[in-house]
Design an enzyme around this catalytic site. Structure first.
Site, PDB file in Angstrom:
ATOM      1  N   GLU A  41      38.858  43.235  19.298  1.00  0.00           N
ATOM      2  CA  GLU A  41      38.590  43.529  18.057  1.00  0.00           C
ATOM      3  C   GLU A  41      39.815  43.984  17.319  1.00  0.00           C
ATOM      4  OE1 GLU A  41      35.011  45.381  15.382  1.00  0.00           O
ATOM      5  OE2 GLU A  41      35.130  45.791  17.514  1.00  0.00           O
ATOM      6  N   ASP A  70      50.556  39.530  15.736  1.00  0.00           N
ATOM      7  CA  ASP A  70      49.751  39.606  14.819  1.00  0.00           C
ATOM      8  C   ASP A  70      50.289  39.228  13.701  1.00  0.00           C
ATOM      9  OD1 ASP A  70      46.862  40.376  14.133  1.00  0.00           O
ATOM     10  OD2 ASP A  70      47.970  41.359  12.725  1.00  0.00           O
ATOM     11  N   SER A  71      49.998  38.165  12.790  1.00  0.00           N
ATOM     12  CA  SER A  71      50.666  37.728  11.647  1.00  0.00           C
ATOM     13  C   SER A  71      49.848  37.395  10.622  1.00  0.00           C
ATOM     14  CB  SER A  71      51.384  36.375  12.325  1.00  0.00           C
ATOM     15  OG  SER A  71      50.553  35.527  13.023  1.00  0.00           O
ATOM     16  N   PHE A 153      49.869  25.219  11.911  1.00  0.00           N
ATOM     17  CA  PHE A 153      48.585  25.459  11.870  1.00  0.00           C
ATOM     18  C   PHE A 153      48.502  26.302  10.697  1.00  0.00           C
ATOM     19  CE2 PHE A 153      48.994  29.915  13.196  1.00  0.00           C
ATOM     20  CZ  PHE A 153      50.086  30.264  13.662  1.00  0.00           C
ATOM     21  N   GLY A 154      47.186  26.965  10.609  1.00  0.00           N
ATOM     22  CA  GLY A 154      46.781  27.938   9.602  1.00  0.00           C
ATOM     23  C   GLY A 154      47.336  27.427   8.153  1.00  0.00           C
ATOM     24  N   LYS A 176      60.509  24.581  12.943  1.00  0.00           N
ATOM     25  CA  LYS A 176      59.954  25.712  12.422  1.00  0.00           C
ATOM     26  C   LYS A 176      60.394  26.817  13.259  1.00  0.00           C
ATOM     27  CE  LYS A 176      55.422  27.792  12.257  1.00  0.00           C
ATOM     28  NZ  LYS A 176      54.026  27.969  12.357  1.00  0.00           N
ATOM     29  N   HIS A 181      58.904  33.213  10.677  1.00  0.00           N
ATOM     30  CA  HIS A 181      58.436  34.633  11.055  1.00  0.00           C
ATOM     31  C   HIS A 181      58.448  34.832  12.447  1.00  0.00           C
ATOM     32  CE1 HIS A 181      55.145  32.105  10.580  1.00  0.00           C
ATOM     33  NE2 HIS A 181      54.187  33.063  10.990  1.00  0.00           N
ATOM     34  N   ARG A 182      57.819  34.223  13.192  1.00  0.00           N
ATOM     35  CA  ARG A 182      57.413  34.342  14.700  1.00  0.00           C
ATOM     36  C   ARG A 182      58.946  34.223  15.356  1.00  0.00           C
ATOM     37  NH1 ARG A 182      53.330  31.551  14.450  1.00  0.00           N
ATOM     38  NH2 ARG A 182      52.262  33.437  14.339  1.00  0.00           N
TER      39      ARG A 182
HETATM   40  O1  ITT Z   1      44.710  37.113  17.186  1.00  0.00           O
HETATM   41  P1  ITT Z   1      44.895  35.837  17.886  1.00  0.00           P
HETATM   42  O2  ITT Z   1      44.005  35.641  19.072  1.00  0.00           O
HETATM   43  O3  ITT Z   1      46.344  35.844  18.320  1.00  0.00           O
HETATM   44  O4  ITT Z   1      44.591  34.632  16.907  1.00  0.00           O
HETATM   45  P2  ITT Z   1      44.583  34.783  15.311  1.00  0.00           P
HETATM   46  O5  ITT Z   1      44.552  33.371  14.712  1.00  0.00           O
HETATM   47  O6  ITT Z   1      43.307  35.572  15.056  1.00  0.00           O
HETATM   48  O7  ITT Z   1      45.754  35.432  14.789  1.00  0.00           O
HETATM   49  P3  ITT Z   1      45.850  36.661  13.926  1.00  0.00           P
HETATM   50  O8  ITT Z   1      44.782  37.646  13.935  1.00  0.00           O
HETATM   51  O9  ITT Z   1      47.269  37.307  13.876  1.00  0.00           O
HETATM   52  O10 ITT Z   1      45.659  36.103  12.443  1.00  0.00           O
HETATM   53  C1  ITT Z   1      47.106  35.272  11.925  1.00  0.00           C
HETATM   54  C2  ITT Z   1      46.680  34.300  11.003  1.00  0.00           C
HETATM   55  O11 ITT Z   1      47.788  34.190  10.209  1.00  0.00           O
HETATM   56  C3  ITT Z   1      47.885  32.948   9.551  1.00  0.00           C
HETATM   57  N1  ITT Z   1      49.012  32.551  10.354  1.00  0.00           N
HETATM   58  C4  ITT Z   1      49.844  33.274  11.137  1.00  0.00           C
HETATM   59  N2  ITT Z   1      51.017  32.624  11.351  1.00  0.00           N
HETATM   60  C5  ITT Z   1      51.083  31.423  10.949  1.00  0.00           C
HETATM   61  C6  ITT Z   1      51.968  30.600  10.737  1.00  0.00           C
HETATM   62  O12 ITT Z   1      52.895  30.196  11.789  1.00  0.00           O
HETATM   63  N3  ITT Z   1      51.672  29.332  10.307  1.00  0.00           N
HETATM   64  C7  ITT Z   1      50.593  29.282   9.546  1.00  0.00           C
HETATM   65  N4  ITT Z   1      49.334  30.387   9.354  1.00  0.00           N
HETATM   66  C8  ITT Z   1      49.905  31.384  10.093  1.00  0.00           C
HETATM   67  C9  ITT Z   1      46.692  32.031  10.322  1.00  0.00           C
HETATM   68  O13 ITT Z   1      45.813  31.925   9.713  1.00  0.00           O
HETATM   69  C10 ITT Z   1      46.303  32.924  11.477  1.00  0.00           C
HETATM   70  O14 ITT Z   1      45.013  32.673  11.966  1.00  0.00           O
HETATM   71 MG    MG Z   2      43.295  37.702  15.560  1.00  0.00          MG
END
Ligand code: ITT
Ligand code: MG
Length: 203
Positions: A41, A70-71, A153-154, A176, A181-182
Site C-alpha cells: 500500500e 516510485d514515479s 506506458f502511462g 527513452k 526520469h527512470r
Molecule cells: O507501484 P508499482 O507497482 O511500481 O506500479 P505503479 O504503476 O503503481 O507505479 P507508481 O505507484 O510509481 O505510479 C507511477 C505512475 O506514474 C506514471 N508514470 C511513471 N513513470 C512513467 C513513464 O515513464 N511514462 C509514463 N507514465 C509514467 C504512470 O501513470 C504510473 O502508473
Molecule cells: Mg504504485
C-alpha cells in the site's frame, strides 16, 4: 546472467528497466515473476516515502536486495498534480487511458507556454540488514493536447520531449532510456552504487 528484482507490478516499468539493465548484463525480474500477490500500500505523500515503503516491504518478504520505483508526472498548471497519485489519478482501476483523459480535460484551454511538466522517478534500494538508499531523476516536457505514439506506458503519449522533438511514446525503448526520469535515476544509482549491491551482482 546476473538477476535483479524490481519491486513493481507495472509491466511498462519492467520494459523500461529491461532497456536500461539488459545492456549492463542484468536479467530483470519483477513482482509479476516472483511474487504476483505482493501488493504494497502506497501510503506516503512523497515519491521517496513510497519508494522506500515498496523496497523495504518486498526485500523483507523475499529476503533479498530489491530496487523499487516510485514515479509520476508533475504538471505546473495543475500545481504539481497528478504527482504521487499519477497511477490512480482517475480512480483505483489505474487506467492509463482514463488518466490521460483526465489530464487532457483539466488542461483544456491552457496555452502551450503554460503546459510545462516533468516526470519524476525515485528508486529505493533495500536489502536485509542494510540501510535503504534512494536515487532520483527527472525529465522535462510539455503536455500535448492529443495523444501521440504507441510506445511506453502511462502518460507517455501526452508528454512531449522538446530535446527529442517527439512525444515520449514515439521514442524507441533505448531512446527513452537515454533521457527518461527512470534512466536518470538509474544513472544516479550507478554513480553512487551501494557497496553491498555492487557485491551482490558477483553472486
Ligand atoms: O507501484 P508499482 O507497482 O511500481 O506500479 P505503479 O504503476 O503503481 O507505479 P507508481 O505507484 O510509481 O505510479 C507511477 C505512475 O506514474 C506514471 N508514470 C511513471 N513513470 C512513467 C513513464 O515513464 N511514462 C509514463 N507514465 C509514467 C504512470 O501513470 C504510473 O502508473
Ligand atoms: Mg504504485
Amino acid at each position: 546472467m546476473k538477476k535483479i528484482v524490481i519491486a513493481t507490478q507495472n509491466k511498462g516499468k519492467a520494459k523500461d528497466f529491461e532497456a536500461l539493465l539488459a545492456p549492463l548484463g542484468y536479467k530483470v525480474l519483477t513482482l509479476l515473476d516472483v511474487a504476483q500477490d505482493l501488493d504494497v500500500e502506497e501510503t506516503g505523500v512523497t515519491f521517496e516515502e513510497n519508494a522506500i515503503l515498496k523496497a523495504e516491504a518486498v526485500s523483507k518478504v523475499l529476503g533479498i536486495p530489491v530496487i523499487s520505483d516510485d514515479s509520476g508526472l508533475e504538471i505546473d498548471a495543475l500545481n504539481g498534480e497528478p504527482g504521487v497519485y499519477s497511477a490512480r489519478y482517475a480512480g483505483a482501476a489505474k487506467s492509463d487511458s482514463a488518466n490521460i483523459d483526465k489530464v487532457l480535460e483539466k488542461m483544456s484551454g491552457v496555452p502551450e507556454n503554460g503546459r510545462t511538466a516533468r516526470f519524476r522517478c525515485v528508486l529505493a534500494v533495500a536489502a536485509p540488514n542494510e540501510k535503504t538508499e534512494t536515487f532520483s531523476g527527472s525529465c522535462e516536457g510539455i503536455i500535448l493536447s492529443t495523444p501521440q505514439g504507441n510506445n511506453g506506458f502511462g502518460y507517455d503519449p501526452i508528454f512531449y520531449v522538446p530535446a527529442q522533438s517527439k512525444a515520449m511514446a514515439e521514442l524507441l525503448p533505448h531512446e527513452k532510456a537515454a533521457i527518461s526520469h527512470r534512466g536518470n535515476a538509474l544513472r544516479e544509482l550507478q554513480q553512487r552504487m551501494p557497496k553491498w549491491l555492487d557485491e551482490e551482482k558477483q553472486s
